[in-house]
Design a protein around this motif. Structure first.
Motif, PDB file in Angstrom:
ATOM      1  N   MET B   1       0.905  -1.108   0.170  1.00 38.90           N
ATOM      2  CA  MET B   1      -0.082   0.043  -0.193  1.00 38.90           C
ATOM      3  C   MET B   1       0.759   1.054  -0.068  1.00 38.90           C
ATOM      4  O   MET B   1       1.913   1.401   0.746  1.00 38.90           O
ATOM      5  CB  MET B   1      -0.780  -0.004   1.217  1.00 38.90           C
ATOM      6  N   ALA B   2       0.813   2.322  -0.920  1.00 40.67           N
ATOM      7  CA  ALA B   2       1.330   3.405  -1.078  1.00 40.67           C
ATOM      8  C   ALA B   2       0.528   4.577  -1.587  1.00 40.67           C
ATOM      9  O   ALA B   2      -0.524   4.114  -2.110  1.00 40.67           O
ATOM     10  CB  ALA B   2       2.821   3.166  -1.775  1.00 40.67           C
ATOM     11  N   TRP B   3       1.014   5.721  -1.100  1.00 41.01           N
ATOM     12  CA  TRP B   3       0.299   6.854  -1.554  1.00 41.01           C
ATOM     13  C   TRP B   3       0.792   7.339  -3.106  1.00 41.01           C
ATOM     14  O   TRP B   3       1.958   7.229  -3.109  1.00 41.01           O
ATOM     15  CB  TRP B   3       0.682   7.972  -0.577  1.00 41.01           C
ATOM     16  N   THR B   4      -0.097   7.631  -3.912  1.00 39.52           N
ATOM     17  CA  THR B   4       0.199   8.223  -5.446  1.00 39.52           C
ATOM     18  C   THR B   4      -0.396   9.479  -5.692  1.00 39.52           C
ATOM     19  O   THR B   4      -1.498   9.556  -5.419  1.00 39.52           O
ATOM     20  CB  THR B   4      -0.181   7.109  -6.415  1.00 39.52           C
ATOM     21  N   THR B   5       0.448  10.370  -5.948  1.00 38.21           N
ATOM     22  CA  THR B   5      -0.082  11.597  -6.134  1.00 38.21           C
ATOM     23  C   THR B   5      -1.178  11.711  -7.009  1.00 38.21           C
ATOM     24  O   THR B   5      -0.937  10.989  -8.350  1.00 38.21           O
ATOM     25  CB  THR B   5       1.066  12.626  -6.499  1.00 38.21           C
ATOM     26  N   PRO B   6      -2.378  12.111  -6.697  1.00 38.84           N
ATOM     27  CA  PRO B   6      -3.340  11.840  -7.541  1.00 38.84           C
ATOM     28  C   PRO B   6      -3.270  12.651  -8.854  1.00 38.84           C
ATOM     29  O   PRO B   6      -2.759  13.848  -8.786  1.00 38.84           O
ATOM     30  CB  PRO B   6      -4.653  12.789  -6.797  1.00 38.84           C
ATOM     31  N   GLN B   7      -3.269  12.163  -9.914  1.00 43.09           N
ATOM     32  CA  GLN B   7      -3.033  12.616 -11.426  1.00 43.09           C
ATOM     33  C   GLN B   7      -4.072  13.710 -11.713  1.00 43.09           C
ATOM     34  O   GLN B   7      -5.279  13.699 -11.036  1.00 43.09           O
ATOM     35  CB  GLN B   7      -2.917  11.573 -12.353  1.00 43.09           C
ATOM     36  N   THR B   8      -3.695  14.391 -12.711  1.00 44.39           N
ATOM     37  CA  THR B   8      -4.801  15.447 -13.298  1.00 44.39           C
ATOM     38  C   THR B   8      -5.356  14.607 -14.420  1.00 44.39           C
ATOM     39  O   THR B   8      -4.674  14.459 -15.330  1.00 44.39           O
ATOM     40  CB  THR B   8      -3.931  16.836 -13.742  1.00 44.39           C
ATOM     41  N   TRP B   9      -6.597  14.578 -14.503  1.00 47.54           N
ATOM     42  CA  TRP B   9      -7.380  13.833 -15.630  1.00 47.54           C
ATOM     43  C   TRP B   9      -7.686  14.862 -16.783  1.00 47.54           C
ATOM     44  O   TRP B   9      -7.687  16.061 -16.597  1.00 47.54           O
ATOM     45  CB  TRP B   9      -8.635  13.167 -14.816  1.00 47.54           C
ATOM     46  N   SER B  10      -7.603  14.472 -18.055  1.00 42.36           N
ATOM     47  CA  SER B  10      -7.753  15.076 -19.097  1.00 42.36           C
ATOM     48  C   SER B  10      -8.852  14.655 -20.045  1.00 42.36           C
ATOM     49  O   SER B  10      -9.132  13.148 -19.853  1.00 42.36           O
ATOM     50  CB  SER B  10      -6.555  15.324 -19.784  1.00 42.36           C
ATOM     51  N   ALA B  11      -9.670  15.201 -20.831  1.00 44.33           N
ATOM     52  CA  ALA B  11     -10.668  14.626 -21.626  1.00 44.33           C
ATOM     53  C   ALA B  11     -10.012  13.521 -22.575  1.00 44.33           C
ATOM     54  O   ALA B  11      -8.901  13.799 -23.196  1.00 44.33           O
ATOM     55  CB  ALA B  11     -11.123  15.661 -22.497  1.00 44.33           C
ATOM     56  N   THR B  13      -9.253  10.528 -21.617  1.00 41.67           N
ATOM     57  CA  THR B  13      -8.310   9.629 -20.776  1.00 41.67           C
ATOM     58  C   THR B  13      -9.193   8.574 -20.361  1.00 41.67           C
ATOM     59  O   THR B  13     -10.046   8.653 -19.881  1.00 41.67           O
ATOM     60  CB  THR B  13      -7.729  10.255 -19.398  1.00 41.67           C
ATOM     61  N   LEU B  14      -8.828   7.183 -20.887  1.00 41.49           N
ATOM     62  CA  LEU B  14      -9.594   6.030 -20.476  1.00 41.49           C
ATOM     63  C   LEU B  14      -9.287   5.793 -18.900  1.00 41.49           C
ATOM     64  O   LEU B  14      -8.207   5.523 -18.513  1.00 41.49           O
ATOM     65  CB  LEU B  14      -9.166   4.926 -21.299  1.00 41.49           C
ATOM     66  N   VAL B  15     -10.554   5.690 -18.216  1.00 41.04           N
ATOM     67  CA  VAL B  15     -10.375   5.247 -16.697  1.00 41.04           C
ATOM     68  C   VAL B  15     -10.556   3.975 -16.626  1.00 41.04           C
ATOM     69  O   VAL B  15     -11.505   3.300 -16.625  1.00 41.04           O
ATOM     70  CB  VAL B  15     -11.453   6.152 -15.815  1.00 41.04           C
ATOM     71  N   ASP B  16      -9.246   3.137 -16.460  1.00 41.87           N
ATOM     72  CA  ASP B  16      -9.592   1.656 -16.503  1.00 41.87           C
ATOM     73  C   ASP B  16      -9.215   1.138 -14.944  1.00 41.87           C
ATOM     74  O   ASP B  16      -9.049   1.998 -14.072  1.00 41.87           O
ATOM     75  CB  ASP B  16      -8.261   1.021 -17.500  1.00 41.87           C
ATOM     76  N   ALA B  17      -9.363  -0.100 -14.977  1.00 43.40           N
ATOM     77  CA  ALA B  17      -8.992  -0.627 -13.479  1.00 43.40           C
ATOM     78  C   ALA B  17      -7.790  -0.266 -12.796  1.00 43.40           C
ATOM     79  O   ALA B  17      -7.897  -0.055 -11.669  1.00 43.40           O
ATOM     80  CB  ALA B  17      -9.170  -2.079 -13.654  1.00 43.40           C
ATOM     81  N   ALA B  18      -6.477  -0.407 -13.583  1.00 49.35           N
ATOM     82  CA  ALA B  18      -5.455   0.162 -12.910  1.00 49.35           C
ATOM     83  C   ALA B  18      -5.475   1.378 -12.252  1.00 49.35           C
ATOM     84  O   ALA B  18      -4.932   1.805 -11.418  1.00 49.35           O
ATOM     85  CB  ALA B  18      -4.401   0.061 -13.838  1.00 49.35           C
ATOM     86  N   ALA B  19      -6.192   2.224 -13.138  1.00 47.11           N
ATOM     87  CA  ALA B  19      -6.155   3.641 -12.756  1.00 47.11           C
ATOM     88  C   ALA B  19      -6.838   3.737 -11.328  1.00 47.11           C
ATOM     89  O   ALA B  19      -6.631   4.315 -10.411  1.00 47.11           O
ATOM     90  CB  ALA B  19      -6.646   4.742 -13.545  1.00 47.11           C
TER      91      ALA B  19
END
Lengths: 163, 160
Positions: B1-11, B13-19
């Motif tokens: 378990m680790a914190w990942t800086t939330p990314q900035t989403w752009s139009a 972008t496929l939001v897949d399971a990994a994301a």
């Protein structure tokens, strides 16, 4: 960084980039490292604070203004101080937005920077108005002499964090 | 378990399971477990003393490596630090071997609860990851003691 009340998603809603950035990125960032936090730190040797007022007056420098955003409206407040009295009884109180909120301490002990006058306070503010500036401040008085907040051999520290 | 800086989403972008697993599941789990607290205390049976006039570690159990997830921590505690009748005991917080703040002083010889020194300090600007938190002390002259009999002392470093 701002916190936005999470939406209730419904079928057929297509979350766009703006939605994900607001609801996911920004809210996560706020909870992780953006919660409101303040500290007023008077170092050892910073000089004592005194008053002869028999009515509450503000303790110079010990005021913090912040804007809570989490729905809870809670702040965990902590204070470390040393207060004595030379004549009369010294009193210390918390003011919220200019109004007396909680009296913390009464002391008629001899006026000196001694450990017996040291105190530690932890207090939870609840139901603060969110998305609006709130001010927490310390006030003090002495009923018939001088109140002294010592910073000779101890730091006087006031902190708060939204949670 | 680790914190990942939330990314900035752009139009587009496929939001897949990994994301979702990275930016939603793992980060939420990390937030739920974020409060890390370490306790410093004298685990021995006797009081701790020093005659050092330069900062030294209070004791073996007064040094903690803490994995900080964001950049803030609160140190909070109290103890009976007293002299043998002379000098001033000075207690300080070091982070990553650097002096951060003097927490408290005592020039009292009383080894009683009337001589409890509370302290409190909010640390900011830490680098996420492992940070070393140490409680140091010294005395200007004579012998300093951290009492064990009447009040063992309680000190915590807590991420917030």
């Amino acid at each position: 960084m701002a916190y936005t009340t999470p939406v209730t998603w419904v079928d057929n809603t297509v979350p766009d980039a703006a939605d994900l950035n607001e609801q996911l990125r920004d809210n996560l960032n706020y909870i992780h490292s953006g919660r409101q936090l303040f500290q007023v730190y008077g170092a050892i040797g910073a000089g004592n604070l005194t008053t002869n007022s028999a009515a509450y007056v503000a303790v110079t420098g010990y005021s913090a203004t912040f804007t809570p955003q989490l729905p809870s409206g809670r702040i965990l407040f902590s204070l470390c101080f040393n207060m004595g009295a030379s004549g009369g009884t010294s009193s210390l109180a918390l003011y919220l937005n200019g109004v007396l909120h909680k009296e913390l301490w009464n002391n008629n002990s001899v006026n000196s920077s001694i450990p017996t006058n040291r105190c530690f306070v932890v207090y939870q503010f609840q139901s603060l108005t969110i998305n609006t500036p709130n001010t927490i401040a310390l006030y003090y008085l002495n009923s018939g002499g001088t109140a002294t907040l010592y910073r000779t051999n101890e730091a006087m520290v006031m902190t708060g964090i939204e949670f | 378990m680790a914190w990942t800086t939330p990314q900035t989403w752009s139009a587009g972008t496929l939001v897949d399971a990994a994301a979702l697993n990275t930016y939603l599941s793992a980060n939420m789990a990390e937030l739920a477990a974020i409060v890390i607290q370490q306790q410093f205390e004298n685990l021995g049976t006797s009081a701790i003393t020093t005659t050092s006039t330069t900062d030294v570690l209070v004791g073996a159990n007064f040094t903690k490596a803490i994995d900080i997830k964001n950049n803030r921590a609160l140190i909070i505690g109290s103890g009976i630090f007293h002299t043998a009748g002379a000098g001033t005991v000075i207690v300080s917080l070091y982070v990553n071997s650097v002096l951060v703040v003097e927490l408290t002083r005592s020039n009292s010889s009383a080894a009683t609860p009337t001589n409890v020194q509370p302290f409190l300090y909010q640390i900011t600007g830490l680098t996420p990851g492992t940070n070393q938190f140490d409680l140091y002390w010294r005395i200007t002259t004579g012998t300093a003691t951290l009492d064990k009999t009447n009040f063992p002392g309680m000190f915590n470093v807590r991420e917030n």
